[in-house]
Design a protein around this motif. Structure first.
Motif, PDB file in Angstrom:
ATOM      1  N   ALA A  25     -37.830 -32.280  44.144  1.00 50.37           N
ATOM      2  CA  ALA A  25     -37.736 -30.815  44.087  1.00 50.37           C
ATOM      3  C   ALA A  25     -36.375 -30.330  44.582  1.00 50.37           C
ATOM      4  O   ALA A  25     -35.939 -29.229  44.248  1.00 50.37           O
ATOM      5  CB  ALA A  25     -38.857 -30.195  44.928  1.00 50.37           C
ATOM      6  N   GLY A  26     -35.731 -31.134  45.411  1.00 45.81           N
ATOM      7  CA  GLY A  26     -34.442 -30.737  45.984  1.00 45.81           C
ATOM      8  C   GLY A  26     -34.583 -29.806  47.175  1.00 45.81           C
ATOM      9  O   GLY A  26     -33.592 -29.320  47.720  1.00 45.81           O
ATOM     10  N   SER A  27     -35.823 -29.542  47.588  1.00 49.74           N
ATOM     11  CA  SER A  27     -36.067 -28.707  48.774  1.00 49.74           C
ATOM     12  C   SER A  27     -37.520 -28.906  49.197  1.00 49.74           C
ATOM     13  O   SER A  27     -38.328 -29.451  48.442  1.00 49.74           O
ATOM     14  CB  SER A  27     -35.821 -27.228  48.464  1.00 49.74           C
ATOM     15  OG  SER A  27     -36.725 -26.794  47.462  1.00 49.74           O
ATOM     16  N   GLY A  28     -37.829 -28.434  50.419  1.00 46.93           N
ATOM     17  CA  GLY A  28     -39.202 -28.580  50.919  1.00 46.93           C
ATOM     18  C   GLY A  28     -39.188 -29.024  52.371  1.00 46.93           C
ATOM     19  O   GLY A  28     -38.123 -29.086  53.001  1.00 46.93           O
ATOM     20  N   HIS A  29     -40.364 -29.338  52.880  1.00 46.80           N
ATOM     21  CA  HIS A  29     -40.518 -29.567  54.320  1.00 46.80           C
ATOM     22  C   HIS A  29     -41.102 -30.951  54.617  1.00 46.80           C
ATOM     23  O   HIS A  29     -42.321 -31.095  54.759  1.00 46.80           O
ATOM     24  CB  HIS A  29     -41.412 -28.472  54.908  1.00 46.80           C
ATOM     25  CG  HIS A  29     -40.809 -27.108  54.804  1.00 46.80           C
ATOM     26  ND1 HIS A  29     -40.916 -26.331  53.679  1.00 46.80           N
ATOM     27  CD2 HIS A  29     -40.060 -26.396  55.691  1.00 46.80           C
ATOM     28  CE1 HIS A  29     -40.269 -25.186  53.863  1.00 46.80           C
ATOM     29  NE2 HIS A  29     -39.742 -25.201  55.075  1.00 46.80           N
ATOM     30  N   PRO A  30     -40.244 -31.965  54.781  1.00 52.71           N
ATOM     31  CA  PRO A  30     -40.769 -33.306  55.037  1.00 52.71           C
ATOM     32  C   PRO A  30     -41.148 -33.591  56.504  1.00 52.71           C
ATOM     33  O   PRO A  30     -42.119 -34.310  56.749  1.00 52.71           O
ATOM     34  CB  PRO A  30     -39.619 -34.229  54.600  1.00 52.71           C
ATOM     35  CG  PRO A  30     -38.378 -33.402  54.752  1.00 52.71           C
ATOM     36  CD  PRO A  30     -38.790 -31.970  54.518  1.00 52.71           C
ATOM     37  N   GLY A  31     -40.407 -33.020  57.471  1.00 58.05           N
ATOM     38  CA  GLY A  31     -40.598 -33.407  58.887  1.00 58.05           C
ATOM     39  C   GLY A  31     -42.015 -33.197  59.397  1.00 58.05           C
ATOM     40  O   GLY A  31     -42.660 -34.125  59.895  1.00 58.05           O
ATOM     41  N   GLY A  32     -42.523 -31.966  59.261  1.00 56.90           N
ATOM     42  CA  GLY A  32     -43.876 -31.661  59.729  1.00 56.90           C
ATOM     43  C   GLY A  32     -44.941 -32.257  58.821  1.00 56.90           C
ATOM     44  O   GLY A  32     -46.056 -32.550  59.264  1.00 56.90           O
ATOM     45  N   SER A  33     -44.597 -32.441  57.552  1.00 58.37           N
ATOM     46  CA  SER A  33     -45.555 -33.087  56.640  1.00 58.37           C
ATOM     47  C   SER A  33     -45.802 -34.520  57.092  1.00 58.37           C
ATOM     48  O   SER A  33     -46.938 -34.996  57.121  1.00 58.37           O
ATOM     49  CB  SER A  33     -45.015 -33.074  55.203  1.00 58.37           C
ATOM     50  OG  SER A  33     -45.023 -31.761  54.675  1.00 58.37           O
ATOM     51  N   LEU A  34     -44.717 -35.204  57.479  1.00 52.79           N
ATOM     52  CA  LEU A  34     -44.863 -36.597  57.920  1.00 52.79           C
ATOM     53  C   LEU A  34     -45.563 -36.689  59.276  1.00 52.79           C
ATOM     54  O   LEU A  34     -46.322 -37.623  59.523  1.00 52.79           O
ATOM     55  CB  LEU A  34     -43.484 -37.270  57.990  1.00 52.79           C
ATOM     56  CG  LEU A  34     -42.793 -37.481  56.634  1.00 52.79           C
ATOM     57  CD1 LEU A  34     -41.320 -37.822  56.823  1.00 52.79           C
ATOM     58  CD2 LEU A  34     -43.481 -38.577  55.826  1.00 52.79           C
ATOM     59  N   SER A  35     -45.333 -35.703  60.158  1.00 53.00           N
ATOM     60  CA  SER A  35     -45.988 -35.778  61.472  1.00 53.00           C
ATOM     61  C   SER A  35     -47.489 -35.504  61.373  1.00 53.00           C
ATOM     62  O   SER A  35     -48.270 -36.005  62.171  1.00 53.00           O
ATOM     63  CB  SER A  35     -45.331 -34.837  62.485  1.00 53.00           C
ATOM     64  OG  SER A  35     -45.424 -33.492  62.092  1.00 53.00           O
ATOM     65  N   SER A  36     -47.909 -34.737  60.364  1.00 52.16           N
ATOM     66  CA  SER A  36     -49.345 -34.407  60.254  1.00 52.16           C
ATOM     67  C   SER A  36     -50.081 -35.267  59.228  1.00 52.16           C
ATOM     68  O   SER A  36     -51.273 -35.051  58.982  1.00 52.16           O
ATOM     69  CB  SER A  36     -49.504 -32.921  59.908  1.00 52.16           C
ATOM     70  OG  SER A  36     -48.789 -32.590  58.746  1.00 52.16           O
ATOM     71  N   TRP A 255     -34.837 -32.342  59.879  1.00 53.81           N
ATOM     72  CA  TRP A 255     -35.580 -32.570  58.631  1.00 53.81           C
ATOM     73  C   TRP A 255     -36.805 -31.681  58.542  1.00 53.81           C
ATOM     74  O   TRP A 255     -37.733 -31.976  57.791  1.00 53.81           O
ATOM     75  CB  TRP A 255     -35.935 -34.065  58.501  1.00 53.81           C
ATOM     76  CG  TRP A 255     -34.711 -34.871  58.269  1.00 53.81           C
ATOM     77  CD1 TRP A 255     -33.946 -35.492  59.226  1.00 53.81           C
ATOM     78  CD2 TRP A 255     -34.045 -35.093  57.022  1.00 53.81           C
ATOM     79  NE1 TRP A 255     -32.843 -36.082  58.640  1.00 53.81           N
ATOM     80  CE2 TRP A 255     -32.890 -35.852  57.285  1.00 53.81           C
ATOM     81  CE3 TRP A 255     -34.312 -34.711  55.698  1.00 53.81           C
ATOM     82  CZ2 TRP A 255     -32.006 -36.245  56.283  1.00 53.81           C
ATOM     83  CZ3 TRP A 255     -33.446 -35.112  54.707  1.00 53.81           C
ATOM     84  CH2 TRP A 255     -32.305 -35.866  54.992  1.00 53.81           C
ATOM     85  N   HIS A 256     -36.804 -30.584  59.283  1.00 56.93           N
ATOM     86  CA  HIS A 256     -37.906 -29.602  59.166  1.00 56.93           C
ATOM     87  C   HIS A 256     -38.023 -29.140  57.703  1.00 56.93           C
ATOM     88  O   HIS A 256     -39.107 -29.082  57.148  1.00 56.93           O
ATOM     89  CB  HIS A 256     -37.642 -28.406  60.084  1.00 56.93           C
ATOM     90  CG  HIS A 256     -38.424 -27.183  59.718  1.00 56.93           C
ATOM     91  ND1 HIS A 256     -39.684 -26.945  60.206  1.00 56.93           N
ATOM     92  CD2 HIS A 256     -38.142 -26.154  58.870  1.00 56.93           C
ATOM     93  CE1 HIS A 256     -40.144 -25.811  59.679  1.00 56.93           C
ATOM     94  NE2 HIS A 256     -39.230 -25.313  58.867  1.00 56.93           N
ATOM     95  N   GLY A 257     -36.875 -28.778  57.106  1.00 63.30           N
ATOM     96  CA  GLY A 257     -36.921 -28.239  55.741  1.00 63.30           C
ATOM     97  C   GLY A 257     -35.708 -28.645  54.941  1.00 63.30           C
ATOM     98  O   GLY A 257     -34.859 -27.797  54.638  1.00 63.30           O
ATOM     99  N   LYS A 258     -35.598 -29.935  54.640  1.00 63.94           N
ATOM    100  CA  LYS A 258     -34.411 -30.421  53.920  1.00 63.94           C
ATOM    101  C   LYS A 258     -34.819 -31.608  53.054  1.00 63.94           C
ATOM    102  O   LYS A 258     -35.666 -32.412  53.464  1.00 63.94           O
ATOM    103  CB  LYS A 258     -33.367 -30.868  54.949  1.00 63.94           C
ATOM    104  CG  LYS A 258     -32.006 -31.125  54.375  1.00 63.94           C
ATOM    105  CD  LYS A 258     -30.944 -31.274  55.458  1.00 63.94           C
ATOM    106  CE  LYS A 258     -31.036 -32.571  56.221  1.00 63.94           C
ATOM    107  NZ  LYS A 258     -29.931 -32.776  57.153  1.00 63.94           N
ATOM    108  N   ALA A 259     -34.212 -31.721  51.864  1.00 61.54           N
ATOM    109  CA  ALA A 259     -34.560 -32.823  50.954  1.00 61.54           C
ATOM    110  C   ALA A 259     -33.595 -33.994  51.112  1.00 61.54           C
ATOM    111  O   ALA A 259     -32.382 -33.786  51.162  1.00 61.54           O
ATOM    112  CB  ALA A 259     -34.527 -32.324  49.512  1.00 61.54           C
TER     113      ALA A 259
END
Ligand SMILES: Cc1ncc(C[n+]2csc(CCOP(=O)(O)OP(=O)(O)O)c2C)c(N)n1
Length: 279
Positions: A25-36, A255-259
């Motif tokens: 997508a070139g954007s989005g939120h990986p950091g919190g997605s991975l922690s949860s 990496w809160h909100g970066k691709a």
């Protein structure tokens, strides 16, 4: 019911999905997605009573889940697809124009498994409390779950809901906080100082359970404790690591909100192996 090994395998695949979706997508939120990831994997595969085939937005006759921290859409979509709510192939459309998988969950196109839109922090927990009250009134014995971020817990609406849920004795409400200690632009502790989150929820009349959000035994035990119907809403404080599973994303808000670019995706995927297939 999945074994711990099966849950770990699914979680590794969900993490692969998150990295690949956000990068494509070139954007989005990986950091919190991975922690949860481990929390939502355990919830959808071993804890919730739910049936994708008969699911409706009212969640009548089954458990319900609200993603209050709506920016964690990547983990939400991956777990929903892997649990059978919609085709796994659709994960490739994250954030595309016309996709049902918007950057923050939307109900406009009727994405199965999503009872309400979210993204404006604080609102999802309030909606969950409303449904928990509705289930009490309907004498529906099912449980309502909601996931909040620790940064999100700086929102005033969270504490309005804290009072409302305790006042209405919503012991069918199980809220969770992903305590990864990072938020959009720094450490949660530095931004608004959420000292003693446990004491705060206790003071608001909730039962509080603390667990390791990356140890499936601990996660599943926490959910067992949370099912006690004693007149009090439950808050599970899951201790987690931002970006868990991808070394360069761990422990930082960067990496809160970066691709990640293609090279970093390769580096991330080399750390995540699963027997399941990529979308
Ligand atoms: C009402 C509202 N205010 C601000 C934002 C912008 N915002 C999006 S995510 C975020 C930080 C959330 O932190 P946390 O809940 O810890 O999530 P994590 O960083 O762990 O993904 C902020 C301030 C928002 N989405 N909604």
């Amino acid at each position: 019911m999945k074994t711990i090994q099966e849950l770990s395998d699914i979680a590794a695949q969900v993490r692969r999905d998150i990295v690949r979706m956000v990068s494509a997508a070139g954007s989005g939120h990986p950091g919190g997605s991975l922690s949860s990831t481990d929390i939502l994997t355990a919830l959808y595969f071993n804890v919730m009573e739910h049936d994708p085939a008969s699911w409706t937005r009212s969640c009548s006759g089954q458990d319900a889940f609200f993603l209050s921290a709506g920016h964690l859409a990547p983990v939400y979509y991956s777990v929903l697809a892997r649990a059978g709510y919609f085709p796994v192939a659709e994960l490739a459309t994250l954030r595309r124009f016309g996709s049902r998988l918007q950057g923050h969950p939307s109900t406009v196109d009727g994405l199965p498994g999503v009872p309400r839109p979210s993204g404006s922090l604080g609102q999802g927990l309030a909606a969950a409390a409303g449904l928990a009250l509705g289930k009490k009134m309907d004498e529906d014995p099912h449980t309502v779950y909601a996931l909040c971020g620790d940064g999100e817990s700086e929102e005033g609406e969270i504490w309005e809901t804290a009072m409302f849920a305790a006042n209405h004795r919503l012991d069918n409400l199980v809220a969770m906080t992903d305590c990864n200690h990072q938020q959009i632009d720094g450490r949660v502790e530095d931004v608004a100082g959420l000292d003693n989150l446990s004491d705060k929820w206790l003071a608001f009349g909730w039962d509080v359970i603390c667990a390791d959000g990356h140890d499936f035994e601990s996660v599943l035990d926490a959910f067992k404790l949370a099912h006690k119907r004693n007149g009090k809403p439950k808050m599970i404080l899951f201790e987690t690591v931002m970006g868990k599973g991808v070394d360069f994303m761990e422990g930082t808000h960067e990496w809160h909100g970066k691709a990640p670019d293609a090279e970093l995706v390769r580096r991330a995927l080399a750390q995540l192996s699963s027997t399941l297939e990529d979308f």
